[in-house]
Design a protein around this motif. Sequence first.
Motif, PDB file in Angstrom:
ATOM      1  N   HIS A 126       0.798  -1.226   0.000  1.00  0.00           N
ATOM      2  CA  HIS A 126       0.000   0.000   0.000  1.00  0.00           C
ATOM      3  C   HIS A 126       0.833   1.279   0.000  1.00  0.00           C
ATOM      4  N   HIS A 127       2.100   1.157   0.311  1.00  0.00           N
ATOM      5  CA  HIS A 127       2.921   2.364   0.445  1.00  0.00           C
ATOM      6  C   HIS A 127       3.471   2.786  -0.918  1.00  0.00           C
ATOM      7  N   PRO A 128       3.194   4.005  -1.338  1.00  0.00           N
ATOM      8  CA  PRO A 128       3.716   4.456  -2.635  1.00  0.00           C
ATOM      9  C   PRO A 128       5.205   4.785  -2.530  1.00  0.00           C
ATOM     10  N   GLY A 129       5.982   4.312  -3.463  1.00  0.00           N
ATOM     11  CA  GLY A 129       7.403   4.648  -3.491  1.00  0.00           C
ATOM     12  C   GLY A 129       8.217   3.838  -2.504  1.00  0.00           C
ATOM     13  N   ARG A 130       9.349   4.399  -2.112  1.00  0.00           N
ATOM     14  CA  ARG A 130      10.326   3.700  -1.293  1.00  0.00           C
ATOM     15  C   ARG A 130       9.889   3.657   0.175  1.00  0.00           C
ATOM     16  N   LEU A 131      10.007   2.474   0.795  1.00  0.00           N
ATOM     17  CA  LEU A 131       9.674   2.310   2.204  1.00  0.00           C
ATOM     18  C   LEU A 131      10.945   2.017   2.991  1.00  0.00           C
ATOM     19  N   PHE A 132      11.274   2.882   3.933  1.00  0.00           N
ATOM     20  CA  PHE A 132      12.424   2.659   4.799  1.00  0.00           C
ATOM     21  C   PHE A 132      12.037   1.703   5.926  1.00  0.00           C
ATOM     22  N   SER A 133      12.886   0.699   6.163  1.00  0.00           N
ATOM     23  CA  SER A 133      12.709  -0.217   7.283  1.00  0.00           C
ATOM     24  C   SER A 133      13.977  -0.203   8.123  1.00  0.00           C
ATOM     25  N   PHE A 134      13.831  -0.383   9.445  1.00  0.00           N
ATOM     26  CA  PHE A 134      14.944  -0.192  10.366  1.00  0.00           C
ATOM     27  C   PHE A 134      15.152  -1.433  11.219  1.00  0.00           C
ATOM     28  N   ASN A 135      16.405  -1.889  11.239  1.00  0.00           N
ATOM     29  CA  ASN A 135      16.780  -3.097  11.966  1.00  0.00           C
ATOM     30  C   ASN A 135      17.921  -2.789  12.928  1.00  0.00           C
ATOM     31  N   GLY A 136      17.811  -3.278  14.160  1.00  0.00           N
ATOM     32  CA  GLY A 136      18.896  -3.137  15.123  1.00  0.00           C
ATOM     33  C   GLY A 136      19.679  -4.429  15.239  1.00  0.00           C
ATOM     34  N   ARG A 137      20.995  -4.327  15.285  1.00  0.00           N
ATOM     35  CA  ARG A 137      21.825  -5.530  15.414  1.00  0.00           C
ATOM     36  C   ARG A 137      22.990  -5.252  16.363  1.00  0.00           C
ATOM     37  N   PHE A 138      23.590  -6.338  16.837  1.00  0.00           N
ATOM     38  CA  PHE A 138      24.741  -6.257  17.731  1.00  0.00           C
ATOM     39  C   PHE A 138      25.934  -6.937  17.069  1.00  0.00           C
ATOM     40  N   ALA A 139      27.127  -6.540  17.477  1.00  0.00           N
ATOM     41  CA  ALA A 139      28.354  -7.085  16.883  1.00  0.00           C
ATOM     42  C   ALA A 139      28.917  -8.251  17.683  1.00  0.00           C
ATOM     43  N   GLU A 140      28.150  -8.759  18.665  1.00  0.00           N
ATOM     44  CA  GLU A 140      28.663  -9.788  19.565  1.00  0.00           C
ATOM     45  C   GLU A 140      28.476 -11.207  19.051  1.00  0.00           C
ATOM     46  N   GLY A 141      28.164 -11.384  17.768  1.00  0.00           N
ATOM     47  CA  GLY A 141      28.062 -12.727  17.213  1.00  0.00           C
ATOM     48  C   GLY A 141      26.645 -13.106  16.850  1.00  0.00           C
ATOM     49  N   PRO A 142      26.474 -14.292  16.233  1.00  0.00           N
ATOM     50  CA  PRO A 142      25.170 -14.707  15.697  1.00  0.00           C
ATOM     51  C   PRO A 142      24.077 -14.856  16.751  1.00  0.00           C
ATOM     52  N   ASP A 143      24.435 -15.114  17.996  1.00  0.00           N
ATOM     53  CA  ASP A 143      23.417 -15.233  19.043  1.00  0.00           C
ATOM     54  C   ASP A 143      22.706 -13.913  19.286  1.00  0.00           C
ATOM     55  N   TYR A 144      23.325 -12.808  18.851  1.00  0.00           N
ATOM     56  CA  TYR A 144      22.754 -11.477  19.088  1.00  0.00           C
ATOM     57  C   TYR A 144      22.472 -10.731  17.779  1.00  0.00           C
ATOM     58  N   ASP A 145      22.452 -11.438  16.682  1.00  0.00           N
ATOM     59  CA  ASP A 145      22.317 -10.760  15.394  1.00  0.00           C
ATOM     60  C   ASP A 145      21.289 -11.483  14.513  1.00  0.00           C
ATOM     61  N   GLU A 146      20.162 -10.817  14.255  1.00  0.00           N
ATOM     62  CA  GLU A 146      19.126 -11.365  13.380  1.00  0.00           C
ATOM     63  C   GLU A 146      19.058 -10.607  12.060  1.00  0.00           C
ATOM     64  N   SER A 147      20.078  -9.832  11.766  1.00  0.00           N
ATOM     65  CA  SER A 147      20.003  -8.944  10.604  1.00  0.00           C
ATOM     66  C   SER A 147      19.912  -9.708   9.281  1.00  0.00           C
TER      67      SER A 147
END
Length: 635
Positions: A278-299
């Motif tokens: 439904h959104h016209p044009g570009r949709l920005f989405s925001f993800n938070g991640r950590f640098a402490e390894g895969p247990d803390y990163d779902e990016s």
Amino acid sequence: MCGIAGIFRRDGAAVDDAEVARMLRVLVHRGPDDEGIYLAEGIGLGHRRLSIIDVSAAGHQPMSNAAGTTWITYNGELYNHRELRLELERSGCRFRSQSDTEVILQSYERLGTDCIHQFNGMFAFAIWDAQRRSLFCARDRIGIKPFYYVDDGRQFVFASEVKALLAVAAVSAEPDVGSLLDYLTFAYVRGERTLFRRVRKLLPGEMLVVCERGSARSLYWDATFDESDKRPEPEIVEELTTLMDDAVRRQLQADVPVGTHLSGGLDSSLVTGLAMRHHPGRLFSFNGRFAEGPDYDESRYARAVARHVNAELMDVLVDEKNFVPHMAHLVWHMDEPTAGPGLYPQFMVCRAARTHVKVALGGQGGDEIFVGYPRHRDDLCMGLVLSALRGWGNAGSGYAVRDALINVVRRGQERSVLSLLFRGLEPLPSPRAIRHLLQRSATSWGLAVDDAEMLSSPFASGLDGGRTPEKSKSLLNGLLYHDLKHYLPSLLHVEDRTSMAVSLESRVPLLDHRIVEFMARVPSLVKFPAFRFKHLLRQVATPILPELITQRNDKKGFPTPLMLWLRRLRSDRTLTDLLSARSLQRTGLFRRDPLVGHEGDMWRTWTVLNLELWCRVFLEGSWAAAETCVHPGGP
């Protein structure tokens, strides 16, 4: 989204505009775009505006009707305001703006307090009716927007945040020890009470009419978990898909840039996928991640969704840099601590998102409405096994006791079941189990609380205030009702404060009340067959999202590496001083250092850090200057 405040003096005494202005000064973050004050005999209304719909001066608040006899200060968004506007116009109403605020005002003029039943949205508002000399206050059905107040019989003071109440000379920051016990036990305070002794809050789905003679508080909405929808599952999925699509479409309405939160989990991914339709044009989405390894990163999951639906993903790296000053800043914004360490990364993602958009849609509520927590399965299975051992069968749930027993054994919960059996207790949220848990918590923490204060805890009579048996027909629905009424509001508190701290409007389409009511009617065995989490939501998502997301079973939430950060920050003098809990002990709230013997416990460490900051900011310091003292340098 905005900040509201006001004072009503029952004796008609004048309200000082400087006092209302002080209340608004600490709400600037909620509405940096505009400010307004209305004063009349015995009443003062204030408003801080975050302009989202009709950003012109026509949307200025407090707003009045044409005659100047009815005034409103309002925080939130009405997603069906266009349809309601057309109905009102057909009945003869004339509008001076395109704002949803005026729709509420005109609806009140036409229907009185019954107007509340027409609204689809998130809101907290107060309407001053000069002819009746009454104040009509209301909070949305789910509790997305906050409403706090103090009523001493002489004057009624209200605001979007507690700190604005504390700006009024007659309101002081005294701790409520019974509510503190709730927080230590459950990580939130249930019911109308807060950590401040005299401050109360309107609960989700409540309204309050205040007049010179007193006040009348009532529940105008509640969910009924009656399992009345007996249709085949495909028909249920089809209607649910239509409802969710419509909810997201409605909540994309704005006259400013809109984006989404995208963690990579099923809930936020589905909201993002529907938004792209439904959104016209570009949709920005925001993800938070950590640098402490895969247990803390779902990016990687977030990137897969963004590629699949063609959203533009903004990656936000969250680390421990400025963690301590930001936490002090957050505690001031929160008013009272709640929930876990996910508060911090949520704030950091909102902070980054605000540089690109003014509104963000997220997936909050998916776990509570669609059965997403492992504890749902665990508590249900323990309850089923207990019922069988006591000769009650499967308590009418339809689940096989054998399957429940297998789950109990697989998760090593046999001792927990036997303990409940021999103590004569039920799993949470039974009242006796709650009282037992409160007593254990008070002892463990060394809280300076007596039996009378413990019994005054809103949890002492059970998590549901006695309503769950009437509202649910199964063990599972009892758990879901508890989450809806008690746990979810604490998460929405975090949602509101972390976004409003940076003047970002956060919207939660999965909590459209139509979806909540719909899911309450769905039988347990349809929404949670064979203990499969988010069964119906996965079916809605299958045509929209990649299989990597729809078949995920490794739920993480927002796994913050708090203890790793604290170890790296162990030389930080400010942090060391905070974790000494000096202020908590000095105030007499605790009989001993609450961290001694629990130094490696993440939840306990987080709780002590939050409470110590809260104590210093609100109980010990000059709270009015707290933002200046703790603000880490702007959003």
